[in-house]
Design an enzyme around this catalytic site. Structure first.
Site, PDB file in Angstrom:
ATOM      1  N   LYS A  65       0.827  -1.209   0.000  1.00  0.00           N
ATOM      2  CA  LYS A  65       0.000   0.000   0.000  1.00  0.00           C
ATOM      3  C   LYS A  65       0.862   1.260   0.000  1.00  0.00           C
ATOM      4  O   LYS A  65       0.457   2.287  -0.530  1.00  0.00           O
ATOM      5  CB  LYS A  65      -0.979  -0.009   1.179  1.00  0.00           C
ATOM      6  CG  LYS A  65      -2.091  -1.040   0.986  1.00  0.00           C
ATOM      7  CD  LYS A  65      -3.215  -0.907   1.981  1.00  0.00           C
ATOM      8  CE  LYS A  65      -4.300  -1.948   1.699  1.00  0.00           C
ATOM      9  NZ  LYS A  65      -5.338  -1.995   2.741  1.00  0.00           N
ATOM     10  N   LYS A  78      -3.254 -11.015  -7.126  1.00  0.00           N
ATOM     11  CA  LYS A  78      -4.561 -11.312  -6.543  1.00  0.00           C
ATOM     12  C   LYS A  78      -5.594 -10.290  -6.995  1.00  0.00           C
ATOM     13  O   LYS A  78      -5.249  -9.130  -7.285  1.00  0.00           O
ATOM     14  CB  LYS A  78      -4.471 -11.391  -5.015  1.00  0.00           C
ATOM     15  CG  LYS A  78      -4.498 -10.074  -4.315  1.00  0.00           C
ATOM     16  CD  LYS A  78      -4.833 -10.214  -2.835  1.00  0.00           C
ATOM     17  CE  LYS A  78      -5.056  -8.808  -2.292  1.00  0.00           C
ATOM     18  NZ  LYS A  78      -6.108  -8.615  -1.371  1.00  0.00           N
ATOM     19  N   LYS A 100      -9.568  -4.727  -5.007  1.00  0.00           N
ATOM     20  CA  LYS A 100     -10.383  -3.529  -5.271  1.00  0.00           C
ATOM     21  C   LYS A 100      -9.557  -2.397  -5.857  1.00  0.00           C
ATOM     22  O   LYS A 100     -10.082  -1.526  -6.528  1.00  0.00           O
ATOM     23  CB  LYS A 100     -10.970  -3.018  -3.942  1.00  0.00           C
ATOM     24  CG  LYS A 100     -12.207  -3.734  -3.499  1.00  0.00           C
ATOM     25  CD  LYS A 100     -12.643  -3.163  -2.145  1.00  0.00           C
ATOM     26  CE  LYS A 100     -12.909  -4.257  -1.147  1.00  0.00           C
ATOM     27  NZ  LYS A 100     -12.949  -3.846   0.243  1.00  0.00           N
TER      28      LYS A 100
HETATM   29  P1  ADP Z   1      -9.231  -5.921  -0.991  1.00  0.00           P
HETATM   30  O1  ADP Z   1      -7.927  -6.659  -0.777  1.00  0.00           O
HETATM   31  O2  ADP Z   1      -9.879  -6.235  -2.288  1.00  0.00           O
HETATM   32  O3  ADP Z   1      -9.117  -4.460  -0.697  1.00  0.00           O
HETATM   33  P2  ADP Z   1     -10.329  -6.365   1.682  1.00  0.00           P
HETATM   34  O4  ADP Z   1      -8.976  -6.031   2.194  1.00  0.00           O
HETATM   35  O5  ADP Z   1     -11.450  -5.487   2.090  1.00  0.00           O
HETATM   36  O6  ADP Z   1     -10.250  -6.494   0.078  1.00  0.00           O
HETATM   37  O7  ADP Z   1     -10.654  -7.853   2.054  1.00  0.00           O
HETATM   38  C1  ADP Z   1     -11.821  -8.380   2.660  1.00  0.00           C
HETATM   39  C2  ADP Z   1     -11.677  -9.886   2.825  1.00  0.00           C
HETATM   40  O8  ADP Z   1     -11.562 -10.489   1.534  1.00  0.00           O
HETATM   41  C3  ADP Z   1     -10.421 -10.325   3.588  1.00  0.00           C
HETATM   42  O9  ADP Z   1     -10.723 -11.460   4.387  1.00  0.00           O
HETATM   43  C4  ADP Z   1      -9.450 -10.684   2.518  1.00  0.00           C
HETATM   44  O10 ADP Z   1      -8.484 -11.606   2.943  1.00  0.00           O
HETATM   45  C5  ADP Z   1     -10.377 -11.283   1.474  1.00  0.00           C
HETATM   46  N1  ADP Z   1      -9.822 -11.149   0.121  1.00  0.00           N
HETATM   47  C6  ADP Z   1      -9.468 -10.009  -0.503  1.00  0.00           C
HETATM   48  N2  ADP Z   1      -9.023 -10.247  -1.748  1.00  0.00           N
HETATM   49  C7  ADP Z   1      -9.076 -11.599  -1.914  1.00  0.00           C
HETATM   50  C8  ADP Z   1      -8.751 -12.470  -2.995  1.00  0.00           C
HETATM   51  N3  ADP Z   1      -8.304 -12.006  -4.147  1.00  0.00           N
HETATM   52  N4  ADP Z   1      -8.942 -13.795  -2.818  1.00  0.00           N
HETATM   53  C9  ADP Z   1      -9.433 -14.290  -1.652  1.00  0.00           C
HETATM   54  N5  ADP Z   1      -9.759 -13.515  -0.592  1.00  0.00           N
HETATM   55  C10 ADP Z   1      -9.585 -12.189  -0.706  1.00  0.00           C
END
Ligand code: ADP
Ligand code: TRP
Length: 327
Positions: free
Chosen positions: A114, A195, A198
């Site tokens: 980040k 991965k 968002k």
């Molecule tokens: P992002 O990484 O998209 O900003 P968040 O940090 O809000 O999403 O993650 C919310 C939940 O979704 C967490 O438990 C995170 O580990 C899971 N998560 C986020 N991206 C993935 C992914 N690509 N595959 C599986 N789980 C994910």
């Protein structure tokens, strides 16, 4: 007493299928198993660590609440709450800061990623993010934390902080364990080496995308060389990712899917996958659009849940104050 299970998601935009398959779908299954005392929350304080517009935040909070309920979380079975409504989270986070070595936080890959992504806003909150997450978890005597793979490092630090605090001030916290799904790391549609996140919306399949958007995005998703629909993470990372998404939503095993698509090309498979995704989320889309119309109801469920959670959290923070001599 049932073991406590907790997880949170940041209200920082729409949920993608990675969030769903790595986290939210599992929240619902774990809740419905009846084996746990479940807490699920909106990690709004965490979401302040990235650039945001205060005018958008209330919408994002209520939209995530609608996502939770439309996906099947139920305030009669789980305590669903908003992190910022419970000051004990920030208070414990401060106390834990004082037992957190800087070096442990400097190693966090999420912080490093980040910091590159938001070079102009490398704030202390972003650095201390895992400490607030540890507070969220430790306040409730949590045993289990369902999350995606990217959060494992944060859980490791949570355990380490629990141990450090216990050693210094006497046994106060449990060391929690992660619960992962079969798809703990859903990959980007644009680049199967990364991965789905968002922060790269073009790589995401959002769970409330329209059927047309779902078809278009899956059609455009990158594929691998060759033509065989086969799970082979090393040589066919893109198709493997799509097969895993299919399998998690359709319930068919990967090997059964491979058999089904023998002699068929990628586009036939993609077409089938689009159908599966559209069907899986049809009910979700309907429920979400009804829920989002009644914002005051969504908010009142959050307030009621936060009051329940606060009772537990306040007890724990009182114990912490006593242990560290603040009375
Ligand atoms: P992002 O990484 O998209 O900003 P968040 O940090 O809000 O999403 O993650 C919310 C939940 O979704 C967490 O438990 C995170 O580990 C899971 N998560 C986020 N991206 C993935 C992914 N690509 N595959 C599986 N789980 C994910
Ligand atoms: N850090 C998590 C994420 O980015 C969200 C989160 C905050 C969380 N506090 C938590 C998850 C406590 C589990 C438990 O997805």
């Amino acid at each position: 007493m049932k073991p406590v299970l907790i997880s949170g998601i940041q209200p920082s935009g729409k949920l993608h299928i990675g969030n769903y398959l790595g986290a939210l779908k599992n929240f619902v299954d774990l809740q419905n198993s009846g084996k746990y005392q479940c807490y699920f929350f909106i990690a709004d304080l965490h979401s302040l660590t990235e650039d945001f517009d205060p005018k958008e935040k209330p919408k994002q909070i209520l939209e995530l609440m609608a996502d939770f309920l439309a996906a099947g979380l139920d305030s009669k079975k789980s305590v669903i709450f908003q992190q910022s409504q419970i000051p004990a989270h920030t208070e414990l986070s401060w106390v834990l800061n004082t037992v957190t070595p800087m070096g442990e936080l400097e190693r966090m890959t999420q912080f490093k990623d980040k910091s590159v992504r938001q070079r102009k806003n490398i704030n202390i909150g972003l650095f201390a993010y895992p400490v607030l997450m540890a507070a969220d978890i430790l306040l409730y005597d949590t045993k289990f934390v369902p999350v995606g793979e990217d959060q494992l490092q944060h859980l490791e630090i949570t355990r380490s902080l629990a141990r450090k605090f216990n050693k210094k001030f006497g046994k106060t916290f449990f060391e929690p364990q992660a619960i992962l799904t079969k798809t703990p790391r859903v990959m980007s549609l644009a680049n199967p080496e990364k991965k789905m996140s968002k922060s790269q919306p073009e790589s995401c399949l959002f769970i409330d995308d329209s059927p047309q958007e779902i078809r278009n995005k899956i059609r455009k998703a990158v594929t691998d060389s060759g033509a065989e629909v086969k799970h082979d993470e090393k040589n066919k990372p893109a198709i493997s990712n799509l097969l895993e998404i299919h399998s998690s939503l359709s319930g068919e095993t990967i090997s059964k899917l491979e058999k089904k698509f023998i002699g068929k090309n990628y586009s036939t498979f993609k077409n089938d996958l689009a159908g599966v995704v559209i069907k899986h989320f049809a009910d979700f889309r309907k429920k979400k659009s009804a829920l989002i119309k009644n914002q005051s109801k969504l908010f009142s469920i959050l307030v009621a849940g936060s009051q329940k959670a606060a009772k537990v959290a306040n007890k724990k923070i009182a114990e912490v104050r006593k242990k560290i001599g603040l009375i």
